[in-house]
Design a protein around this motif. Structure first.
Motif, PDB file in Angstrom:
ATOM      1  N   LEU A   1      18.454 -24.075 -10.834  1.00  0.00           N
ATOM      2  CA  LEU A   1      18.585 -25.614 -10.536  1.00  0.00           C
ATOM      3  C   LEU A   1      19.640 -26.468  -9.923  1.00  0.00           C
ATOM      4  O   LEU A   1      18.997 -27.662  -9.587  1.00  0.00           O
ATOM      5  N   LEU A   2      20.470 -26.218  -9.748  1.00  0.00           N
ATOM      6  CA  LEU A   2      21.193 -26.763  -8.977  1.00  0.00           C
ATOM      7  C   LEU A   2      21.265 -26.798  -7.981  1.00  0.00           C
ATOM      8  O   LEU A   2      21.143 -27.895  -7.404  1.00  0.00           O
ATOM      9  N   ARG A   3      20.845 -25.526  -6.959  1.00  0.00           N
ATOM     10  CA  ARG A   3      20.087 -25.942  -5.254  1.00  0.00           C
ATOM     11  C   ARG A   3      18.769 -26.890  -5.894  1.00  0.00           C
ATOM     12  O   ARG A   3      18.568 -27.231  -4.479  1.00  0.00           O
ATOM     13  N   MET A   4      18.141 -26.828  -6.430  1.00  0.00           N
ATOM     14  CA  MET A   4      17.422 -27.748  -6.181  1.00  0.00           C
ATOM     15  C   MET A   4      17.308 -29.395  -6.228  1.00  0.00           C
ATOM     16  O   MET A   4      17.243 -29.851  -6.163  1.00  0.00           O
ATOM     17  N   ILE A   5      19.250 -29.279  -7.055  1.00  0.00           N
ATOM     18  CA  ILE A   5      19.346 -30.972  -7.290  1.00  0.00           C
ATOM     19  C   ILE A   5      19.775 -31.135  -6.061  1.00  0.00           C
ATOM     20  O   ILE A   5      20.012 -32.226  -5.026  1.00  0.00           O
ATOM     21  N   ALA A   6      20.301 -30.143  -5.096  1.00  0.00           N
ATOM     22  CA  ALA A   6      21.286 -29.907  -3.905  1.00  0.00           C
ATOM     23  C   ALA A   6      20.282 -29.896  -2.667  1.00  0.00           C
ATOM     24  O   ALA A   6      20.387 -30.449  -1.523  1.00  0.00           O
ATOM     25  N   GLY A   7      19.203 -29.373  -2.970  1.00  0.00           N
ATOM     26  CA  GLY A   7      18.258 -29.181  -2.269  1.00  0.00           C
ATOM     27  C   GLY A   7      17.744 -28.400  -1.166  1.00  0.00           C
ATOM     28  O   GLY A   7      16.978 -28.130  -0.040  1.00  0.00           O
ATOM     29  N   LEU A   8      18.559 -27.727  -1.520  1.00  0.00           N
ATOM     30  CA  LEU A   8      18.761 -26.208  -1.269  1.00  0.00           C
ATOM     31  C   LEU A   8      17.645 -24.938  -1.421  1.00  0.00           C
ATOM     32  O   LEU A   8      17.455 -24.097  -0.848  1.00  0.00           O
ATOM     33  N   GLU A   9      16.894 -25.314  -2.320  1.00  0.00           N
ATOM     34  CA  GLU A   9      15.377 -24.982  -2.437  1.00  0.00           C
ATOM     35  C   GLU A   9      14.451 -26.466  -3.250  1.00  0.00           C
ATOM     36  O   GLU A   9      14.531 -27.277  -3.052  1.00  0.00           O
ATOM     37  N   THR A  10      13.588 -25.352  -2.579  1.00  0.00           N
ATOM     38  CA  THR A  10      12.589 -27.349  -3.297  1.00  0.00           C
ATOM     39  C   THR A  10      11.585 -26.847  -4.536  1.00  0.00           C
ATOM     40  O   THR A  10      12.007 -25.793  -5.638  1.00  0.00           O
ATOM     41  N   ILE A  11      11.664 -28.331  -4.839  1.00  0.00           N
ATOM     42  CA  ILE A  11      10.975 -28.114  -6.541  1.00  0.00           C
ATOM     43  C   ILE A  11       9.608 -27.999  -6.386  1.00  0.00           C
ATOM     44  O   ILE A  11       8.707 -28.539  -5.754  1.00  0.00           O
ATOM     45  N   SER A  12       9.822 -26.807  -7.737  1.00  0.00           N
ATOM     46  CA  SER A  12       8.125 -26.626  -7.328  1.00  0.00           C
ATOM     47  C   SER A  12       7.193 -27.484  -8.168  1.00  0.00           C
ATOM     48  O   SER A  12       6.136 -27.616  -8.007  1.00  0.00           O
ATOM     49  N   GLY A  13       7.700 -27.943  -9.105  1.00  0.00           N
ATOM     50  CA  GLY A  13       7.353 -28.844 -10.250  1.00  0.00           C
ATOM     51  C   GLY A  13       7.794 -30.226 -10.207  1.00  0.00           C
ATOM     52  O   GLY A  13       9.029 -29.520 -10.277  1.00  0.00           O
ATOM     53  N   GLY A  14       7.200 -31.385 -11.151  1.00  0.00           N
ATOM     54  CA  GLY A  14       8.887 -32.467 -11.475  1.00  0.00           C
ATOM     55  C   GLY A  14       9.523 -32.965 -10.409  1.00  0.00           C
ATOM     56  O   GLY A  14       8.817 -32.555  -9.676  1.00  0.00           O
ATOM     57  N   THR A  15      10.213 -34.018 -10.880  1.00  0.00           N
ATOM     58  CA  THR A  15      11.248 -34.879 -10.027  1.00  0.00           C
ATOM     59  C   THR A  15      12.557 -34.973 -10.577  1.00  0.00           C
ATOM     60  O   THR A  15      13.499 -34.080 -11.637  1.00  0.00           O
ATOM     61  N   VAL A  16      13.672 -34.666  -9.065  1.00  0.00           N
ATOM     62  CA  VAL A  16      14.839 -34.755  -9.536  1.00  0.00           C
ATOM     63  C   VAL A  16      15.468 -35.948  -9.293  1.00  0.00           C
ATOM     64  O   VAL A  16      14.414 -36.835  -7.729  1.00  0.00           O
ATOM     65  N   LYS A  17      15.548 -37.388  -9.801  1.00  0.00           N
ATOM     66  CA  LYS A  17      16.858 -38.141  -9.365  1.00  0.00           C
ATOM     67  C   LYS A  17      17.940 -38.395  -9.314  1.00  0.00           C
ATOM     68  O   LYS A  17      18.787 -37.992 -10.089  1.00  0.00           O
ATOM     69  N   ILE A  18      18.455 -38.994  -8.439  1.00  0.00           N
ATOM     70  CA  ILE A  18      19.698 -39.504  -7.621  1.00  0.00           C
ATOM     71  C   ILE A  18      19.982 -40.577  -8.145  1.00  0.00           C
ATOM     72  O   ILE A  18      18.958 -41.287  -7.007  1.00  0.00           O
ATOM     73  N   GLY A  19      20.171 -41.136  -9.205  1.00  0.00           N
ATOM     74  CA  GLY A  19      20.784 -42.535  -8.945  1.00  0.00           C
ATOM     75  C   GLY A  19      19.085 -43.293  -9.893  1.00  0.00           C
ATOM     76  O   GLY A  19      18.307 -42.667 -10.638  1.00  0.00           O
ATOM     77  N   ASP A  20      18.738 -44.337  -9.043  1.00  0.00           N
ATOM     78  CA  ASP A  20      17.335 -44.324  -9.176  1.00  0.00           C
ATOM     79  C   ASP A  20      15.954 -44.204  -8.001  1.00  0.00           C
ATOM     80  O   ASP A  20      15.625 -43.930  -8.066  1.00  0.00           O
ATOM     81  N   ARG A  21      16.477 -43.052  -7.438  1.00  0.00           N
ATOM     82  CA  ARG A  21      15.749 -42.255  -6.101  1.00  0.00           C
ATOM     83  C   ARG A  21      15.259 -41.689  -6.027  1.00  0.00           C
ATOM     84  O   ARG A  21      16.435 -39.883  -6.439  1.00  0.00           O
ATOM     85  N   VAL A  22      13.798 -40.911  -5.756  1.00  0.00           N
ATOM     86  CA  VAL A  22      13.249 -39.213  -6.693  1.00  0.00           C
ATOM     87  C   VAL A  22      13.823 -39.175  -5.081  1.00  0.00           C
ATOM     88  O   VAL A  22      13.950 -39.740  -3.823  1.00  0.00           O
TER      89      VAL A  22
END
Lengths: 359, 293
Positions: A46-67
């Protein structure tokens, strides 16, 4: 500064292995969020998906207002501290910290100013010229932190940063991380399997198991009102005792024929149905008290922890541990009468393992 | 940390060392000293007697323009092969290091050329590029290049460089791949988060961290080109045309074996020996000590 919002985030690996199964979580701006769980629970993924080191298979991660699903790690405005520090071995401490700024074309004097500032905060000014291999574990950890803070990112990510340190240093660094996060006010997400780290560091504690969130709350919430049996036994040390019991009536259960009063019990449970009774080793006392229920325990052996003693034995045929201040109970005791405060009893559904407390 | 074993008998340690010493003495020191001794001798035309001539063989050697040309050939050949094979194998290794479908098959296939004997590799290449028989000669000619490695020294050298490189890529590839895999993944990830794109990551993180491997391979490749390309040269060009692809090692063979000048050939071997000792010393001094992380 920015918060982080996860919406039904999933990670599926090749071979249809689902490591993260639809996690939704809101992390407020400036808060310290700890993801805790046993190894393989998906917290690092999960952490690595937030970091962008793993691709996200489904759903969205937002940092601030940005997906950020499709955004490169470099452009997510995050900094990460790795378990093995991941310092660049061929660069000096100074260059390690300056690397990210150089890559972003920060002017030289600005880089120097920021590195010096970070070095001062972390008390590593005296070895800026050294290579990482000439540093101790704790110093390397500081450099890794320094590398994160010079960038002034929106979010700090920590992937078990203290697990390579010895116990004493771990406690010291833990305090420093907390202090630093408070001072900088940067949203932080911290992954650990150590429940003490989780309890002490977090504003928001997220307990994970099997790729799912078990419970989210403040550390004291999670400790006082665990929502599932997993959380109950994972948070707290020694872990909570779980006894097989039976519903007797409103506010009453029995364990091996011994009645126990319960404050926090769901209404309408059918008398005679099976239930699991959770008692923390530190919540039960020897002796009897007014308004308290009593349980008898056969003691097998005693563990000495210095300030406290752990009595291991059986209650109604199930393993049971009691924690008591040293000297409170004679160490050669074979049989104990325990008094149970009704407000300290946790009930769980044996099938769903969910808490059966008041709604 | 120094490790010390204590033996109760004074005799035992020497006995334990004996097999290694015997091998070194019989297979290295003995032939080497024979070569040195031979380099001071000159044989008569029929090989019936020899005479001690001191440094006459060496003096004669350094008067030959052919010897200098062999030196230049060797320098060109080894530089070209080392640079080309290191660059190609590094490129291939970085690609193989990615998690690709069929990556294992790709890696295995890349290693195969190493199992081909040098002489056979040479024959393969001459079959492809022979001026009249070569399968690839016709397309090259069609482009308008008068390709003829049997007459044109540059063409011959190019063909040698290509075949020797092809053969060495597998070896370098293995070491580079191992080197790449020993770089912690998190260091690369940290660089990615630190805003370095793939190319910048390669030049500022991966390449410097590979430098111990690279230095090791440079030395090994130079030694390879010096000594182990004999089979390829013999099969592809035989040192020709007109000695334009004769390297130092091939000249030892050509002068000693074909020309019958044992003394001169021995003198050349001694010079080669000095070069190898020098290279090894460089490797020990700089590579083993200084470029470690």
């Amino acid at each position: 500064m920015a918060g982080v919002t996860l919406d039904t985030v999933r990670k599926v690996y090749a071979g249809n292995v689902e490591a993260v199964k639809g996690v939704s979580l809101g992390i407020e701006d400036g808060s310290f969020c700890v993801l805790v769980g046993p190894s393989g629970c998906g917290k690092s993924t999960l952490l690595r998906m937030i970091a962008g080191l793993e691709t996200i298979s489904g759903g969205t991660v937002k940092i601030g207002d940005r997906v950020v699903n499709q955004i490169e790690p470099a452009d997510r405005d995050i900094a990460m501290v790795f378990q093995n520090y991941a310092l660049y071995p061929h660069m000096s401490v100074y260059d390690n910290m300056a690397y990210g700024l150089k890559n972003r074309g920060t002017p030289k004097d600005e880089i120097e100013k920021r590195v010096k500032e970070a070095a001062r905060i972390l008390a590593i000014e005296s070895f800026l010229e050294r290579k990482p291999r000439a540093l101790s574990g704790g110093q390397r950890q500081r450099v890794a932190m320094g590398r994160a803070i010079v960038r002034k990112p929106q979010v700090f990510l920590f992937d078990e940063p203290l697990s390579n340190l010895d116990a004493k240093l771990r406690v010291q660094m833990r305090v420093e991380i907390k202090r630093l996060q408070r001072a900088l006010g940067v949203t932080s997400i911290y992954v650990t399997h150590d429940q003490v780290e989780a309890m002490t560091l977090s504003d928001k504690l997220v307990v994970m198991s099997g790729g799912q969130i078990e419970q989210v709350g403040t550390p004291s919430d999670v400790y006082r009102r665990p929502e599932t049996r997993f959380v109950a036994t994972f948070i707290g040390s020694p872990p909570m005792n779980i006894l097989p019991g039976k519903v007797e009536g409103p506010g009453r259960v029995s364990v091996g024929g011994q009645m126990i009063q319960v404050t926090d019990m769901r209404d309408g449970l059918a008398p005679g149905s099976a239930i699991e009774v959770g008692l923390r080793p530190e919540d039960v006392q020897a002796g009897t008290g007014a308004g308290f229920s009593a349980l008898t325990m056969d003691v097998d052996f005693v563990e000495e922890l210095g300030a406290t003693q752990l009595f291991h034995g059986k209650v109604a045929g199930a393993e049971f541990v009691v924690q008591a201040s040293t000297g409170q109970i004679p160490a050669d005791t074979r049989s104990l009468t325990l008094s149970i405060d009704p407000s300290n009893v946790h009930l769980f559904d044996p099938q769903t393992t969910k808490r059966l407390g008041r709604v | 940390m120094e490790k010390r074993a204590l033996f109760s008998s004074k005799f035992l340690p020497y006995m334990l060392l004996l097999p290694q010493l015997a091998i070194t003495i019989i297979f290295f020191y003995l032939p080497a000293s024979q070569a040195i001794w031979q380099s001071f001798l000159m044989e008569d035309a029929f090989g019936l007697s020899s005479e001690f001539v001191g440094f006459e063989n060496y003096r004669y050697l350094f008067q030959q323009p052919e010897y200098y040309r062999a030196m230049v050939n060797t320098a060109v050949f080894s530089t070209a092969v080392a640079v080309l094979s290191l660059a190609c194998s590094l490129l291939l290794a970085t690609q193989a290091d990615k998690n690709l479908r069929g990556g294992e098959a790709y890696k295995t296939l890349l290693i195969w050329p190493y199992a081909v004997a040098p002489a056979i590799a040479g024959v393969l290449w001459i079959f492809m590029f022979h001026p009249s028989l070569g399968t690839l000669t016709r397309p090259i000619r069609a482009v308008g290049i008068d390709w003829n490695p049997l007459l044109n020294g540059d063409h011959a050298m190019l063909l040698l460089v290509l075949s020797a490189t092809w053969k060495q890529i597998s070896y370098n590839f293995l070491f580079f791949l191992a080197g790449l895999q020993s770089i912690p993944k998190s260091v690369i990830e940290a660089a990615a988060i630190d805003g370095a794109g793939p190319l910048r990551r390669f030049w500022t993180i991966i390449f410097p961290l590979l430098s111990p491997t690279t230095f090791f391979l440079i030395v090994v490749n130079i030694v390879y080109v010096f000594f182990d390309t004999f089979g390829i040269i013999d099969a592809v060009t035989g040192g020709g045309p007109a000695g334009q692809t004769t390297t130092l090692v091939y000249k030892v063979y050509a002068d000693g074996r074909l020309g019958g000048d044992l003394g001169g050939s021995a003198a050349q071997s001694v010079i080669l020996m000095v070069i190898v000792i020098g290279l090894t010393a460089i490797q020990f001094k700089y590579v083993e000590r200084k470029v470690q992380y």
